[in-house]
Design a protein around this motif. Structure first.
Motif, mmCIF file in Angstrom:
data_model
loop_
_atom_site.group_PDB
_atom_site.id
_atom_site.type_symbol
_atom_site.label_atom_id
_atom_site.label_comp_id
_atom_site.label_asym_id
_atom_site.label_seq_id
_atom_site.Cartn_x
_atom_site.Cartn_y
_atom_site.Cartn_z
ATOM 1 N N GLU A 171 -4.286 26.196 -9.583
ATOM 2 C CA GLU A 171 -5.522 25.596 -10.089
ATOM 3 C C GLU A 171 -5.945 26.281 -11.397
ATOM 4 O O GLU A 171 -5.798 27.499 -11.541
ATOM 5 C CB GLU A 171 -6.649 25.802 -9.068
ATOM 6 C CG GLU A 171 -6.427 25.126 -7.740
ATOM 7 C CD GLU A 171 -6.810 23.649 -7.762
ATOM 8 O OE1 GLU A 171 -7.744 23.281 -8.481
ATOM 9 O OE2 GLU A 171 -6.141 22.872 -7.050
ATOM 10 N N PRO A 172 -6.513 25.527 -12.321
ATOM 11 C CA PRO A 172 -6.998 26.150 -13.566
ATOM 12 C C PRO A 172 -8.120 27.159 -13.314
ATOM 13 O O PRO A 172 -8.369 28.019 -14.152
ATOM 14 C CB PRO A 172 -7.496 24.965 -14.400
ATOM 15 C CG PRO A 172 -7.617 23.811 -13.456
ATOM 16 C CD PRO A 172 -6.680 24.065 -12.322
ATOM 17 N N SER A 173 -8.767 27.074 -12.163
ATOM 18 C CA SER A 173 -9.826 28.035 -11.836
ATOM 19 C C SER A 173 -9.272 29.283 -11.150
ATOM 20 O O SER A 173 -10.055 30.167 -10.779
ATOM 21 C CB SER A 173 -10.859 27.380 -10.919
ATOM 22 O OG SER A 173 -10.225 26.945 -9.714
ATOM 23 N N THR B 275 -9.652 30.371 -6.216
ATOM 24 C CA THR B 275 -10.184 29.387 -7.181
ATOM 25 C C THR B 275 -11.675 29.610 -7.333
ATOM 26 O O THR B 275 -12.502 28.891 -6.790
ATOM 27 C CB THR B 275 -9.896 27.960 -6.692
ATOM 28 O OG1 THR B 275 -10.431 27.816 -5.389
ATOM 29 C CG2 THR B 275 -8.400 27.692 -6.638
ATOM 30 N N PHE C 162 -15.640 22.457 -9.144
ATOM 31 C CA PHE C 162 -15.305 22.012 -10.494
ATOM 32 C C PHE C 162 -15.429 20.494 -10.576
ATOM 33 O O PHE C 162 -15.348 19.800 -9.559
ATOM 34 C CB PHE C 162 -13.927 22.543 -10.880
ATOM 35 C CG PHE C 162 -13.923 24.044 -10.857
ATOM 36 C CD1 PHE C 162 -14.363 24.765 -11.953
ATOM 37 C CD2 PHE C 162 -13.596 24.750 -9.696
ATOM 38 C CE1 PHE C 162 -14.452 26.152 -11.908
ATOM 39 C CE2 PHE C 162 -13.679 26.134 -9.639
ATOM 40 C CZ PHE C 162 -14.104 26.837 -10.748
ATOM 41 N N MET D 160 -11.030 17.764 -16.994
ATOM 42 C CA MET D 160 -10.866 18.998 -17.761
ATOM 43 C C MET D 160 -10.228 18.653 -19.109
ATOM 44 O O MET D 160 -9.628 17.591 -19.266
ATOM 45 C CB MET D 160 -10.008 20.006 -16.997
ATOM 46 C CG MET D 160 -8.563 19.582 -16.753
ATOM 47 S SD MET D 160 -7.788 20.747 -15.569
ATOM 48 C CE MET D 160 -6.068 20.588 -16.010
ATOM 49 N N TYR E 232 -9.255 16.684 -13.409
ATOM 50 C CA TYR E 232 -9.135 18.086 -13.014
ATOM 51 C C TYR E 232 -7.978 18.198 -12.025
ATOM 52 O O TYR E 232 -7.933 17.480 -11.036
ATOM 53 C CB TYR E 232 -10.428 18.555 -12.349
ATOM 54 C CG TYR E 232 -10.403 20.019 -11.985
ATOM 55 C CD1 TYR E 232 -10.842 20.977 -12.895
ATOM 56 C CD2 TYR E 232 -9.934 20.453 -10.746
ATOM 57 C CE1 TYR E 232 -10.816 22.329 -12.570
ATOM 58 C CE2 TYR E 232 -9.898 21.800 -10.421
ATOM 59 C CZ TYR E 232 -10.340 22.728 -11.332
ATOM 60 O OH TYR E 232 -10.298 24.068 -11.028
ATOM 61 N N ILE F 212 -7.747 25.428 -22.323
ATOM 62 C CA ILE F 212 -8.258 24.593 -21.231
ATOM 63 C C ILE F 212 -9.770 24.764 -21.148
ATOM 64 O O ILE F 212 -10.293 25.859 -21.392
ATOM 65 C CB ILE F 212 -7.602 25.007 -19.886
ATOM 66 C CG1 ILE F 212 -6.071 24.848 -19.979
ATOM 67 C CG2 ILE F 212 -8.152 24.197 -18.714
ATOM 68 C CD1 ILE F 212 -5.305 25.367 -18.769
ATOM 69 N N ILE G 147 -12.766 23.960 -18.317
ATOM 70 C CA ILE G 147 -13.183 23.424 -17.020
ATOM 71 C C ILE G 147 -14.695 23.566 -16.888
ATOM 72 O O ILE G 147 -15.315 24.385 -17.586
ATOM 73 C CB ILE G 147 -12.445 24.106 -15.839
ATOM 74 C CG1 ILE G 147 -12.655 25.619 -15.850
ATOM 75 C CG2 ILE G 147 -10.953 23.777 -15.883
ATOM 76 C CD1 ILE G 147 -12.003 26.343 -14.663
ATOM 77 N N SER H 276 -18.201 23.677 -14.214
ATOM 78 C CA SER H 276 -18.632 23.971 -12.845
ATOM 79 C C SER H 276 -20.153 23.926 -12.753
ATOM 80 O O SER H 276 -20.841 24.681 -13.441
ATOM 81 C CB SER H 276 -18.132 25.374 -12.471
ATOM 82 O OG SER H 276 -18.630 25.753 -11.218
#
Lengths: 364, 364
Positions: free
Chosen positions: A58-60, A147, B29, B33, B52, B160, B162, B164
């Motif tokens: 995951e990008p997180s 994440t 999230f 993205m 995402y 990137i 993202i 939240s």
């Protein structure tokens, strides 16, 4: 904890292997990799050898944001008798756990991890190249995968081991390098992460390395981050100086990496009754020894090159030519002995080598 | 370079959004993205807003080994008139490029990156929560993706962004925290990476944070890594002290992060004609001021909390209770003003806010 079993899923088609003479470093990877997960309350689990493949992350995942990652580097050598052997791998596992502690990563079971590495190398044993000086580089590393982008220690990790066949470091014999003393950038400082093998230490070193390369030098000599006076490391190697018959290496002070080649060099020198001392040494002291004609040799030590003789050292506007820019006798003897032990040309009086088919800690 | 277009691929099904009162920080999230790739000779290219989703990354990607990664953090606020606004986002893009430079990452086009962030927030605008104190946290970050484990700057990267949704930092009103002075671990040092927003700085801070939390304190106060004497930051915030009517914050010295909230606090205090000075201040000086009864207020500043009043400071066996452990007047006024501007309750005399529907650098 009961010992885990390692699930093995072999690849269906094997990749083509490069010729030994076309190998470089760290760009080609073998058919398999080892992966193990950490989560709470399971702890480390799901140990598997699987086909080498991309990770789905995951990008997180925390590793991308806060660099909570540690690694090790060691090599498997094909010896004269055809066996495949590792050089002091238990030391890498010990250090990995010290790095883990510094970065709040849960410890691994060192014996189990080493067993996994041996099994992985055994499965990909055809990837260990045959030519003198070549080897199979082993890269164990741990990354944080929770994440969550709050700043805190992750609750999830992956321990991964990948393998890369590497060419001979010295294709035309051991050869001295030119080093420049770094006086602007700092690698790390006591109380920081310098003792640990963390990704962040290497990221921090890139800028100085990039700048020095533009001036025709190979690596930087790092000074301490507090007084910018005392010698710490050279590039990503430990460093040794022979001054008036005595070999000196900077004492581990909390910001210097405890190199496994470093400690092997010290043990060898002691075995040979060559005076060797770990102590704080300033760049001024080194220069004074040079002026007195007492700086006889200088070399770096590390897994990649084993020994890297230093032929020239630049410190501001001063240029120190060491041993006429040639490889010194001690540098050569240490290099020949360690590589001789690694490739099975020489006896292994310290029981440094471990056959990949033999359970640790019982040694061959 | 001609400006890139941003390819947009919208998700097919939208995720369920959490209730405002259930929001915490950094675990949920949004639907989309932004991703952009760097490789040579193309430079930054392939700018896309996509659903995402997990990244597919090789285990040999450099970011996992050498932590060549930088990031930023900023927020989108839903204002009283219904518009969605960013707080000084151009400052984050400037700092991102300074971080890039320190870690040998190629610079981004700041205006283009900001445009991409605005478009992404606009597409996910329903994710910006409505309740006072809530916001949409924006996390731009860059990771090195070259599949090579030699220590060098990567030739490939991903940028990137993202998003939240985050809950109110102070659910029951602004509230002071207890801080302990760190005397063993060091965050960074001049010549290191402290000025840059790199992953490695945060990894290095985890251990001290974990230990202090066990003793009942919220964060650590970092001293300089050289003399362990001068005050640098508190946790991951900048720090301010009001001493005898004057507000003091540590001068940017090469190891302190140049906080955007920090500079906003300074600008506000100057605007109000409250004496404010950036200078080196030692923990001893602070303690002496406390003993004289002149330490009137202390607070941290950062994007997450905006202002975090310090009610208690522990330094070895000394315990400093500041302003009776209550939020000070200046702390409160700065907090109310910055959040007032962010949520559109107050005028924005500095043109800090940027509407996401408006092209930068033209401001509303």
């Amino acid at each position: 904890m009961e010992e885990q079993t390692i699930r093995v899923q072999r690849c269906e088609t094997k990749k083509e292997k490069p010729q030994d003479d076309q190998l470089s470093f760290g760009k080609i990877f073998t058919d398999h990799m080892f992966v193990m997960d950490y989560s709470e309350p399971l702890g480390w689990h799901n140990a598997s050898i699987v086909p080498y493949q991309p990770l789905q992350i995951e990008p997180s995942a925390m590793v991308f944001h806060y660099a909570q990652s540690v690694f090790e580097g060691l090599k498997a050598y094909r010896t004269d008798n055809g066996s495949i052997e590792l050089f002091r791998p238990e030391k890498n596992m010990e250090r990995l756990n010290r790095s883990n502690d510094r970065l709040c990563i849960p410890p691994i079971d060192e014996e189990f991890a080493l067993k996994a590495i041996k099994q992985l190398v055994s499965i990909d044993r055809d990837w260990v190249p045959h030519t003198e000086g070549t080897s199979l580089y082993i890269r164990p590393f741990i990354i944080s995968t929770e994440t969550y982008i709050g700043v805190s220690a992750s609750t999830r990790y992956k321990f991964i081991v990948i393998l890369s066949p590497v060419g001979a470091y010295y294709k035309e014999g051991i050869n001295p390098v030119k080093i420049a003393v770094e006086d602007e950038y700092v690698r790390t400082v006591k109380g920081g992460t310098g003792e640990a093998k963390t990704g962040g230490n290497y990221a921090a070193s890139l800028k100085a390395q990039e700048l020095v390369a533009q001036t025709g030098y190979t690596q930087v000599l790092w000074l301490d981050g507090v007084e910018k006076k005392y010698i710490e490391e050279v590039g990503s190697m430990n460093v040794f100086f022979k001054i008036n018959g005595e070999v000196i290496t900077p004492k581990l002070n909390g910001s210097i990496l405890s190199g496994i080649t470093r400690s092997s060099v010290i043990e060898l020198l002691q075995h040979w009754d060559i005076p060797v001392v770990e102590k704080r040494i300033s760049i001024e002291e080194l220069y004074e020894a040079y002026q007195r004609g007492e700086l006889e040799e200088a070399f770096g030590s590390g897994t990649a090159a084993v020994i890297s003789p230093i032929g020239e050292l630049k410190w501001g506007d001063k240029q120190l030519i060491i041993n006429d820019g040639k490889t010194g006798d001690i540098s050569k003897k240490v290099y020949d002995t360690i590589t001789g032990i690694q490739y099975g040309h020489m006896e292994d009086p310290f029981n440094w080598m471990q056959n990949i088919e033999t359970e640790s800690p019982v040694k061959h």
